[in-house]
Design an enzyme around this catalytic site. Structure first.
Site, PDB file in Angstrom:
ATOM      1  CG  ASP A 104       5.655 -10.937  -1.715  1.00  0.00           C
ATOM      2  OD1 ASP A 104       4.664 -11.215  -2.395  1.00  0.00           O
ATOM      3  OD2 ASP A 104       5.601 -10.307  -0.651  1.00  0.00           O
ATOM      4  CG  ASP A 206       2.220  -7.991  -4.658  1.00  0.00           C
ATOM      5  OD1 ASP A 206       1.743  -7.781  -3.529  1.00  0.00           O
ATOM      6  OD2 ASP A 206       2.336  -7.113  -5.537  1.00  0.00           O
ATOM      7  CD  GLU A 260      -1.783  -8.664  -2.235  1.00  0.00           C
ATOM      8  OE1 GLU A 260      -1.816  -7.828  -1.326  1.00  0.00           O
ATOM      9  OE2 GLU A 260      -1.246  -8.457  -3.326  1.00  0.00           O
ATOM     10  CG  HIS A 326       3.351  -6.344   3.400  1.00  0.00           C
ATOM     11  ND1 HIS A 326       2.742  -7.572   3.250  1.00  0.00           N
ATOM     12  CD2 HIS A 326       3.289  -5.739   2.188  1.00  0.00           C
ATOM     13  CE1 HIS A 326       2.333  -7.697   1.993  1.00  0.00           C
ATOM     14  NE2 HIS A 326       2.666  -6.606   1.326  1.00  0.00           N
ATOM     15  CG  ASP A 327      -0.077  -4.267   1.715  1.00  0.00           C
ATOM     16  OD1 ASP A 327       0.841  -3.423   1.631  1.00  0.00           O
ATOM     17  OD2 ASP A 327      -0.314  -5.100   0.825  1.00  0.00           O
TER      18      ASP A 327
END
Length: 549
Positions: A104, A206, A260, A326-327
């Protein structure tokens, strides 16, 4: 036939990506926090899944205000996770097993504890001042900008040291970097080269769609927060930055790259990922994942969204396919049914979907087991700073605590961050200490050790589905065709490639269902199905089957 870039075969199109949240995967030293040595311990497990790529959430030095998405040193390792030697050993161990690593890259913002920001805020004439966005207070209050994570949702924070405001689209400890500054951009590219030279196989950018800003700071319409990305994402300058990044870094190494976010339109997405653009390999579109923000979603719309994105990229460009990360909360809780009766078969059905669509599939750690939301009941169970800020914000605006907690039990990011469930030992074998966030209490029945021994388990089914995707290129490159589009229960489609045609049938409901595909499956071979007995004309609850026609 003209070769298009969608049919051009590349390793990152055929890869299955496994997203691993280091803090929650495996703790090697008993401090309750997953770490790099813990991942090293489990490399053979990762290899056994059949996946090709492991994407690690941030492992860099960080004060951890946003679980590592606030980086204080892009070339350092967070001490809780280990050392650079541990990282080198992890990368070596992955490569020895034929696994690739994607990192990331958090470059829309840094931590306010990064040396750049410390210098930047020290004086107005410091050479790092323009690494960030500042607004001098003598000009009055800056035009309102929304912050996603701030307790008051105001993206400008006053700093008395130089009598100025700095911009932070995310948390107050996450000041936005100024990509207009070529020196800042060069620092980022040099940092990416540092990791690429180590042998890292790819980068996930990200929040990068927010990196380019309109620094004339125009007033934005009232209520723009509801369409935040539409107003502040994908500003034109972003493509120049990505072309420069491609020229300096991405084109020099055999790395995969993914953004992302895919912008606000198909045009935005194509501009990011079409091969002739020389920007990125693929994007991570959010339109589908956003359908399940609250409990319940429109299933027919779900099919329409996935189908229109597939159609838009049928000839050119490439996308990611995902249902969790993860979000977001756990896949089986959000999209299907996590009751003990159906959780197992529903998770298998969702993994069948993920691994049979066009696009690079991203599988989130634990979803191969059917891990689900933990059902936390108290605000003290939650650890995610932005979610706790949102709880305070909603309380201050008159919402009842029990109503906020009900929302959080379904949608809070922490639901997808509970420790990996390895075995029936205390704390699911994740740690010998006290875990940083509580383990889901169903670990005694949902865990790796038990599922490895059971041929009908979610885990073994996941491995078979990964193998099938690798064996049947139609599932990677094949033409997608939606069938029985208005069916309220069943998602049905074909995948077709070089004379091979597969039919995918997925019952997304807890009731038996029929589907009108116009295809006779009487003599078709079932390549995989998620019940222990053979499929029939009527699909059972959450049944999945793929036929070779």
């Amino acid at each position: 036939m003209i070769q298009t870039d969608s049919s051009e075969q590349r390793w990152w199109k055929e890869a299955v990506v496994y997203q691993l949240y280091p803090r929650s995967f495996k703790d090697s030293d008993g401090d309750g926090i997953g770490d790099l040595k813990g991942i090293i311990e489990k490399l053979d497990y990762l290899k056994s899944l059949g996946v090709d790529v492991v994407w690690l959430n941030p492992i860099y030095s960080s004060p951890n205000d946003d679980n590592g998405y606030d980086v204080s040193d892009y070339r350092g390792i967070m001490p809780e996770f280990g050392t650079m030697q541990d990282f080198d050993a992890l990368l070596k161990g992955m490569h020895e097993r034929g696994l690739k690593m994607v990192l990331d890259i958090v470059v829309n913002h840094s931590s306010d504890e990064h040396e750049w920001f410390k210098q930047s805020r020290s004086s107005r004439d410091n050479k790092y001042r323009d690494y960030y966005h500042w607004w001098p207070a003598e000009k009055g209050k800056p035009p309102y900008r929304y912050s996603l994570f701030d307790v008051n949702h105001d993206a400008w924070r006053y700093d008395s040291l130089t009598n100025a405001y700095y911009l932070h689209y995310f948390g107050v400890k996450q000041p936005d970097l100024n990509w207009e500054n070529p020196k800042l951009r060069q620092e980022i590219y040099d940092m990416m080269k540092f990791w690429a030279e180590k042998g890292v196989d790819g980068f996930r950018l990200d929040a990068f769609q927010f990196a380019a800003k309109d620094t004339s700071w125009p007033e934005l319409p009232k209520g723009y927060e509801k369409e935040f990305a539409k107003h502040v994402a994908m500003k034109p300058a972003i493509h120049g930055y990505l072309k420069e990044m491609h020229e300096q870094v991405l084109s020099k190494y055999d790395v995969m790259s993914v953004a992302e976010g895919a912008g606000n339109s198909f045009e935005d997405a194509h501009n990011l990922v079409d091969a002739d653009r020389n920007e990125l390999n693929m994007a991570y579109a959010f339109e589908a994942i956003d359908l399940a923000k609250s409990n319940g979603y429109n299933f027919v719309q779900f099919k329409q969204v996935f189908s229109k994105w597939d159609s838009a990229f049928a000839a050119k460009g490439w996308l990611s396919i995902f249902l969790a990360n993860h979000d977001n909360a756990r896949m089986v809780t959000r999209w299907a049914n996590d009751s003990p009766e159906y959780r197992d078969v529903a998770a298998k059905m969702l993994n069948t979907f993920l691994l049979s669509m066009r696009g690079t599939p991203y599988c989130y750690y634990g979803d191969e087991l059917g891990m689900n939301n933990p059902g936390f009941t108290k605000i003290s169970d939650y650890k995610d700073g932005p979610s706790l800020n949102d709880y305070t914000y909603k309380l201050n605006n008159g919402m009842k605590p029990e109503d906020i907690l009900k929302e959080m039990r379904f949608s809070c990011r922490d639901n997808g961050r509970t420790p990996m469930q390895w075995n029936v030992l205390a704390q699911a074998g994740f740690t010998t200490g006290v875990p940083w966030i509580a383990v889901n209490q169903n670990y005694t029945s949902v865990n790796v050790a038990m599922q490895e021994k059971d041929d009908n388990s979610c885990l073994q089914y996941f491995k078979r589905m990964v193998s099938l995707r690798k064996a049947e290129k139609a599932l990677v490159y094949g033409k997608y065709n939606l069938l029985d589009a208005g069916n309220q229960q069943v998602y049905a489609y074909t995948r077709e490639w070089q004379g091979k045609k597969l039919l995918v049938l997925l019952n997304f409901s807890a009731k038996p269902a029929t589907v009108n595909t116009g295809i006779n499956t009487a003599n078709a071979k079932a390549l995989i199905h998620n019940y222990s007995t053979a499929p029939a004309a009527t699909l059972r609850p959450y049944e999945a089957v793929i036929y070779a026609l």
